[in-house]
Scaffold this motif. Structure first.
Motif, PDB file in Angstrom:
ATOM      1  N   PRO A  95       0.812  -1.224   0.000  1.00 34.59           N
ATOM      2  CA  PRO A  95       0.000   0.000   0.000  1.00 34.59           C
ATOM      3  C   PRO A  95       0.843   1.271   0.000  1.00 34.59           C
ATOM      4  N   ALA A  96       2.014   1.226   0.652  1.00 30.25           N
ATOM      5  CA  ALA A  96       2.887   2.404   0.622  1.00 30.25           C
ATOM      6  C   ALA A  96       3.346   2.695  -0.802  1.00 30.25           C
ATOM      7  N   PHE A  97       3.701   1.647  -1.562  1.00 27.77           N
ATOM      8  CA  PHE A  97       4.064   1.827  -2.967  1.00 27.77           C
ATOM      9  C   PHE A  97       2.903   2.444  -3.741  1.00 27.77           C
ATOM     10  N   ALA A  98       1.688   1.915  -3.515  1.00 27.57           N
ATOM     11  CA  ALA A  98       0.525   2.419  -4.246  1.00 27.57           C
ATOM     12  C   ALA A  98       0.206   3.863  -3.872  1.00 27.57           C
ATOM     13  N   LEU A  99       0.351   4.208  -2.591  1.00 24.18           N
ATOM     14  CA  LEU A  99      -0.010   5.553  -2.140  1.00 24.18           C
ATOM     15  C   LEU A  99       0.992   6.603  -2.592  1.00 24.18           C
ATOM     16  N   ASN A 100       2.301   6.266  -2.608  1.00 28.94           N
ATOM     17  CA  ASN A 100       3.231   7.299  -3.094  1.00 28.94           C
ATOM     18  C   ASN A 100       3.062   7.509  -4.599  1.00 28.94           C
ATOM     19  N   SER A 101       2.644   6.445  -5.322  1.00 28.94           N
ATOM     20  CA  SER A 101       2.306   6.639  -6.739  1.00 28.94           C
ATOM     21  C   SER A 101       1.042   7.492  -6.882  1.00 28.94           C
ATOM     22  N   LEU A 102       0.111   7.334  -5.928  1.00 30.28           N
ATOM     23  CA  LEU A 102      -1.113   8.137  -5.967  1.00 30.28           C
ATOM     24  C   LEU A 102      -0.812   9.608  -5.743  1.00 30.28           C
ATOM     25  N   LEU A 103       0.145   9.917  -4.886  1.00 23.74           N
ATOM     26  CA  LEU A 103       0.543  11.316  -4.694  1.00 23.74           C
ATOM     27  C   LEU A 103       1.071  11.916  -6.001  1.00 23.74           C
ATOM     28  N   ILE A 104       1.874  11.127  -6.720  1.00 25.43           N
ATOM     29  CA  ILE A 104       2.370  11.600  -8.021  1.00 25.43           C
ATOM     30  C   ILE A 104       1.213  11.747  -9.000  1.00 25.43           C
ATOM     31  N   LEU A 105       0.284  10.789  -8.989  1.00 29.03           N
ATOM     32  CA  LEU A 105      -0.861  10.825  -9.899  1.00 29.03           C
ATOM     33  C   LEU A 105      -1.686  12.090  -9.702  1.00 29.03           C
ATOM     34  N   LEU A 106      -2.021  12.412  -8.454  1.00 31.20           N
ATOM     35  CA  LEU A 106      -2.840  13.601  -8.186  1.00 31.20           C
ATOM     36  C   LEU A 106      -2.119  14.877  -8.605  1.00 31.20           C
ATOM     37  N   ARG A 107      -0.813  14.924  -8.351  1.00 35.30           N
ATOM     38  CA  ARG A 107      -0.046  16.102  -8.743  1.00 35.30           C
ATOM     39  C   ARG A 107      -0.003  16.227 -10.262  1.00 35.30           C
ATOM     40  N   THR A 108       0.165  15.121 -10.947  1.00 41.32           N
ATOM     41  CA  THR A 108       0.246  15.148 -12.404  1.00 41.32           C
ATOM     42  C   THR A 108      -1.082  15.557 -13.021  1.00 41.32           C
TER      43      THR A 108
END
Length: 337
Positions: A95-108
């Motif tokens: 989940p940590a891997f998925a959530l840090n990717s989600l932070l990038i996704l929202l910013r992008t």
């Protein structure tokens, strides 16, 4: 030629793995507790709450839970449930891997001004990554080795597709972020910061995510397959959360600058550079703008440079790019057009 599956090599690689993970996990624990000031500012309401902060908190906490659970398993010397321990690690780390990717996704998505086709495509990429991570949890397998008094992860090579998809996902998101930032074509400081962060992200993602993928496909032995997975988690989590904090902090620092732009009716170019002086009274009065320094006060000079290819700017033109960049920090709100 090295026999990667000989008992001596396996023992040596296992010891190296344990030492490396202790160092990397210690770095993340240090990073977590030295940056708790951000959470404290939110909890004490000195920083306004935003919905994306929930993702930020969850990213940091799941990564912390993962590294702590990992350390516990590697430091126990009495027999315990290895399979349960490995599942606990993966249930927090993935989940940590998925959530840090989600932070990038929202910013992008914010950088791309929530364009539908970009948002749908990047969200589909991220959801694919989540699906593979969930599948990877079901592949976990670990056994207890009585002679070594330690757990030994087996069949880790089966998770190579999950790691590959995670690597591709983060690289796609980061490239989309870089392209989105380049589209803004601004000379503002926040634009430069986003651009630098994007470049750093690409480099760190390559350093953090590519080695575990390569070693999983090489499949030298089990310790080497796991050697670089925790460093990848720590690198990506630290960078994702630092990017989030830097943008949130930058947003607060630019409030006065934005107010000055919104109150300026016109900005014109007479000479390059042009100096604007602040008159400060020695009695502690308020500051005022002045082009000359008076005999009773000291002055400070602020040089403002404009491109030579433009003669005059309207205030709303100057605000446009700044508003778009500020909206990157406002994922839960509408863009200012």
């Amino acid at each position: 030629m090295v026999d990667w599956n000989s008992p001596q090599t396996l023992l040596s690689n296992s010891l190296t793995l344990v030492k490396l993970l202790h160092v990397v996990d210690g770095i993340y624990i240090w990073e977590y507790f030295t940056t708790l000031w951000f959470e404290w500012e939110v909890l004490t309401k000195r920083r306004p709450w935003r919905r994306t902060m929930l993702i930020y908190f969850a990213t940091r906490l799941t990564a912390l839970a993962g590294v702590c659970t990992e350390l516990v398993g590697f430091n126990l010397t009495t027999r315990f449930n290895c399979q349960g321990w490995l599942l606990a690690v993966l249930i927090t780390v993935y989940p940590a891997f998925a959530l840090n990717s989600l932070l990038i996704l929202l910013r992008t998505i914010a950088i791309w001004e929530r364009k539908l086709i970009i948002s749908v495509a990047l969200t589909a990429v991220w959801l694919t990554n989540v699906a593979f991570l969930i599948h990877g949890i079901t592949l976990a397998d670990s056994v207890w080795l009585p002679l070594q008094n330690a757990c030994f992860v087996v069949n880790s090579q089966k998770s190579k597709l999950n790691v590959l998809v995670s690597t591709i996902t983060d690289l796609v998101l980061l490239l989309a972020m870089i392209i989105g930032v380049l589209r803004l074509e601004s000379d503002s400081s926040i634009w430069r910061m986003l651009y630098r962060h994007g470049i750093v992200w690409i480099v760190l993602a390559t350093i953090g995510l590519v080695p575990p993928t390569i070693f999983l496909f090489l499949n030298l032995n089990e310790p080497m397959n796991l050697m670089f997975q925790t460093p990848a988690l720590v690198i990506m989590t630290i960078c994702a959360t630092r990017l989030y904090r830097s943008l949130a902090t930058f947003g607060r620092r630019t409030t006065v600058f934005d107010s000055f732009l919104s109150s300026a009716p016109l900005a014109s170019v007479q000479a390059l550079p042009r100096s604007v002086r602040f008159q400060r009274n020695s009695s502690g009065g308020t500051q005022s703008l002045s082009t000359n320094s008076g005999p009773t006060g000291t002055s400070a000079s602020l040089e403002v440079e404009f491109p030579t290819s433009y003669g005059r700017y309207r205030a709303e033109d100057l605000e446009l790019v700044n508003d778009r960049l500020k909206a990157i920090n406002e994922e839960g709100e509408d863009f200012h057009k």
